[in-house]
Design an enzyme around this catalytic site. Structure first.
Site, PDB file in Angstrom:
ATOM      1  N   HIS A   1       0.788  -1.243   0.043  1.00 17.18           N
ATOM      2  CA  HIS A   1       0.083  -0.002   0.111  1.00 17.18           C
ATOM      3  C   HIS A   1       0.822   1.354  -0.036  1.00 17.18           C
ATOM      4  CE1 HIS A   1      -4.013  -2.009   0.615  1.00 17.18           C
ATOM      5  NE2 HIS A   1      -3.328  -2.781   0.917  1.00 17.18           N
TER       6      HIS A   1
ATOM      7  N   ASP B   1       3.378   9.262  -1.237  1.00 15.91           N
ATOM      8  CA  ASP B   1       2.201   8.574  -0.677  1.00 15.91           C
ATOM      9  C   ASP B   1       1.888   7.459  -1.755  1.00 15.91           C
ATOM     10  OD1 ASP B   1       0.010   8.156   0.705  1.00 15.91           O
ATOM     11  OD2 ASP B   1      -0.392  10.145   0.963  1.00 15.91           O
TER      12      ASP B   1
HETATM   13  C1  GDG Z   1      -2.057   3.868   3.230  1.00 11.93           C
HETATM   14  C2  GDG Z   1      -0.974   4.530   2.316  1.00 11.93           C
HETATM   15  C3  GDG Z   1      -2.752   4.511   0.494  1.00 11.93           C
HETATM   16  C4  GDG Z   1      -8.444  10.284   7.939  1.00 11.93           C
HETATM   17  N1  GDG Z   1      -8.769  10.963   8.716  1.00 11.93           N
HETATM   18  C5  GDG Z   1     -10.025  10.556   9.082  1.00 11.93           C
HETATM   19  C6  GDG Z   1     -10.595   9.385   8.444  1.00 11.93           C
HETATM   20  N2  GDG Z   1      -9.186   9.331   7.470  1.00 11.93           N
HETATM   21  C7  GDG Z   1      -9.285   8.304   6.537  1.00 11.93           C
HETATM   22  C8  GDG Z   1      -9.588   8.862   4.942  1.00 11.93           C
HETATM   23  C9  GDG Z   1      -8.986   7.809   4.115  1.00 11.93           C
HETATM   24  C10 GDG Z   1      -7.802   7.119   5.020  1.00 11.93           C
HETATM   25  O1  GDG Z   1      -8.136   7.567   6.562  1.00 11.93           O
HETATM   26  C11 GDG Z   1      -6.510   7.748   4.618  1.00 11.93           C
HETATM   27  O2  GDG Z   1      -6.059   7.012   3.668  1.00 11.93           O
HETATM   28  P1  GDG Z   1      -4.817   7.468   2.602  1.00 11.93           P
HETATM   29  O3  GDG Z   1      -4.895   6.928   1.463  1.00 11.93           O
HETATM   30  O4  GDG Z   1      -4.998   8.915   2.511  1.00 11.93           O
HETATM   31  O5  GDG Z   1      -3.556   7.242   3.602  1.00 11.93           O
HETATM   32  P2  GDG Z   1      -2.959   6.351   4.826  1.00 11.93           P
HETATM   33  O6  GDG Z   1      -3.774   6.047   6.140  1.00 11.93           O
HETATM   34  O7  GDG Z   1      -1.419   6.647   4.763  1.00 11.93           O
HETATM   35  O8  GDG Z   1      -2.914   4.644   3.666  1.00 11.93           O
HETATM   36  C12 GDG Z   1      -1.835   5.279   1.162  1.00 11.93           C
HETATM   37  C13 GDG Z   1      -3.639   3.652   1.519  1.00 11.93           C
HETATM   38  O9  GDG Z   1      -2.934   3.004   2.472  1.00 11.93           O
HETATM   39  C14 GDG Z   1      -4.576   2.580   0.800  1.00 11.93           C
HETATM   40  O10 GDG Z   1      -3.818   1.720   0.069  1.00 11.93           O
HETATM   41  O11 GDG Z   1      -3.570   5.280  -0.535  1.00 11.93           O
HETATM   42  O12 GDG Z   1      -0.815   5.823   0.114  1.00 11.93           O
HETATM   43  O13 GDG Z   1      -0.275   5.630   2.899  1.00 11.93           O
HETATM   44  O14 GDG Z   1      -9.932   7.030   3.863  1.00 11.93           O
HETATM   45  O15 GDG Z   1     -10.944   9.402   4.679  1.00 11.93           O
HETATM   46  N3  GDG Z   1     -11.690   8.741   8.293  1.00 11.93           N
HETATM   47  C15 GDG Z   1     -12.423   9.103   9.263  1.00 11.93           C
HETATM   48  N4  GDG Z   1     -12.185  10.065  10.113  1.00 11.93           N
HETATM   49  C16 GDG Z   1     -11.125  10.907  10.103  1.00 11.93           C
HETATM   50  O16 GDG Z   1     -10.876  11.970  10.701  1.00 11.93           O
HETATM   51  N5  GDG Z   1     -13.495   8.378   9.311  1.00 11.93           N
END
Ligand code: GDG
Length: 464
Positions: free
Chosen positions: A155, A362
């Site tokens: 990921h 990312d």
């Molecule tokens: C890893 C990789 C890759 C955040 N704050 C809240 C909340 N979130 C949710 C977001 C989003 C998720 O968390 C974050 O996803 P990201 O993709 O932006 O980043 P990582 O956590 O680092 O994820 C990344 C991912 O895996 C999937 O393969 O895209 O590159 O680093 O869904 O919405 N959700 C809620 N409240 C919050 O305050 N409910």
């Protein structure tokens, strides 16, 4: 349909409040359909590891979790996963820590997972292992005699060879990937870096999707993850989102809102974001009082020092910018260290004129896709996106920026604020097409089909 066994560091059980991420929802759907099991760490510690499995079934999703020892958590989770691999794979060799204990703990915990999970796996099951916590698990399962189709998905980014070689025993770790049938990355860039490593460091060969080292050939593919788009679109139109949108808009009093939503992590470029925004305020004094940056950043990995540091840095930076530019009736940054349920988040995204997503590196970045999905098609906001996010390969109609440049960020904010409705719509339609076509179900089925095919390829090879 073969039964699916998913193994990842943590499992995500279905919740009633819609607080799960798209990944959890998509994998839960696949588990339900195939009557599969999701195996992972419970998040709890125990004094002595017993391998005892806690089975659970919630809304048709079976989970199997194990407790780990405190030392395991220190060395495997906080240690090798989050102090060694996470920074290194995000190109931060300056803060990556290389300690033998970490590596030992990582291998020990992976072995514990192999010992615990293998009795649950039947010969026809498909096994899908997730992320940097579990790289060597497939090889450990093979050593236990498993002949199943086993896939692995990373990921996070795959780092350039020159950085990866700074990891002690790097080739030993990469070799373990050759126990899988299919290895997936989000983007061509991460895939290319992997191939480069294999060719330069392991004397391997690449033939299309097939990568060979010695006797082992695997498929290595780029398969970008998506969000649960229909669910997120529906959430953004729902009652909870509408209430949240109204609440936010009321509080803004006609000011334009810029939103950022990130786990509090140094890879997300939060410091650079605040600095770029401050640059905009400095360059555009006439805009003071007309816009607000709402940054939602729930803390994560608080046991790791670099995360404590980034938190302290951001606290003081937000304070400094607010101190410098605030007026009695205006605060330029609302910096919020709490999380919100997904439906509320959808409303917050929809209320924002600009989505500001500025990671320094990312794997994908789902927030960028969620921001797009949550917009009102008649009056969509503008996405400003770092070119270093995996998502930049798909969301080409975003305003792509270099997050290391405060000027570029400042210019993009100005451009987004001035952008005419027609251009906003045109850009949004382009981005939404990709968010709809390559959603999380597309990702899951594309990867699983490769795994199914891998079996056919293997059978043909054996018959020959
Ligand atoms: C890893 C990789 C890759 C955040 N704050 C809240 C909340 N979130 C949710 C977001 C989003 C998720 O968390 C974050 O996803 P990201 O993709 O932006 O980043 P990582 O956590 O680092 O994820 C990344 C991912 O895996 C999937 O393969 O895209 O590159 O680093 O869904 O919405 N959700 C809620 N409240 C919050 O305050 N409910």
């Amino acid at each position: 349909m073969s039964r699916l066994i998913i193994i990842s560091n943590r499992v995500s059980r279905p919740t009633k409040g819609g607080e799960q991420g798209g990944l959890a929802v998509a994998l839960a759907a696949a588990l339900r359909q195939s009557r599969g099991i999701w195996v992972g760490w419970s998040g709890e510690t125990t004094e002595k590891f017993t391998g005892q499995i806690a089975f659970n079934e919630d809304q048709g999703v079976k989970t199997a979790t194990i407790d780990l020892e405190e030392q395991d958590v220190d060395e495997y989770y906080n240690g090798y996963a989050n102090k060694t691999l996470w920074p290194l794979f995000h190109f931060r060799i300056d803060i990556a820590e290389y300690a033998r204990d970490f590596e030992g703990g990582y291998n020990r915990v992976n072995q514990r997972f192999a010992d615990t999970a293998s009795p649950l796996i039947e010969p026809d099951d498909i096994v899908w292992i997730h992320d940097y916590h579990m790289i060597p698990l497939g090889q450990m399962l093979r050593k236990k005699g498993l002949k199943n189709r086993i896939g692995f998905f990373l990921h996070i980014p795959w780092p350039p060879t020159r950085l990866l070689v700074s990891l002690p025993h790097h080739s030993k770790l990469v070799e373990t990937l050759f126990a899988y049938d299919v290895v997936g990355f989000h983007t061509e860039e991460w895939l290319e870096s992997f191939r480069h490593y294999v060719e330069k460091e392991m004397g391997g060969t690449v033939n299309g999707d097939f990568v060979t080292v010695g006797q082992r050939t695997i498929q290595a593919i780029a398969c970008p993850i998506g969000i649960d788009t229909p669910e997120f679109v529906a959430a953004s139109k729902g009652e909870v989102a509408a209430e949240m949108q109204e609440r936010v808009r009321d509080s803004l009093q006609d000011r334009a809102m810029i939103v950022g939503v990130d786990r509090l992590d140094y890879s997300k470029g939060l410091e650079e974001r605040f600095t770029g925004y401050a640059r905009f305020l400095k360059d555009n004094p006439e805009m003071h009082g007309t816009l607000v940056l709402v940054q939602i950043a729930p803390p994560s990995r608080g046991d790791v020092e670099s995360y404590q540091e980034i938190r302290a840095t951001l606290d003081s930076l937000a304070g400094r910018i607010n101190g410098e530019y605030s007026d009695v009736d205006w605060t330029p940054i609302r910096y919020v260290n709490q999380g919100y349920p997904r439906e509320k988040l959808a409303g917050i995204y929809r209320a924002a004129r600009i989505g500001l997503v500025t990671p320094l590196r990312d794997g994908m970045n789902l927030v960028a896709k969620e921001y797009v999905a949550a917009q009102d098609p008649q009056d969509p906001g503008v996405l400003i996106l770092s070119r270093f996010a995996g998502a930049a390969n798909q969301l080409k109609d975003a305003l792509l920026i270099n997050p290391y440049s405060p000027e570029e960020m400042s210019d993009a904010i100005g451009k987004a604020l001035r952008m005419p409705l027609e251009e906003r719509k045109r850009r949004w339609v382009g981005m939404m097409k990709s968010v709809e076509e390559q959603d999380v179900s597309w990702w899951r089925t594309t990867f699983s089909m490769r795994l199914e095919e891998a079996d056919k390829i293997k059978q043909t090879e054996e018959a020959e």
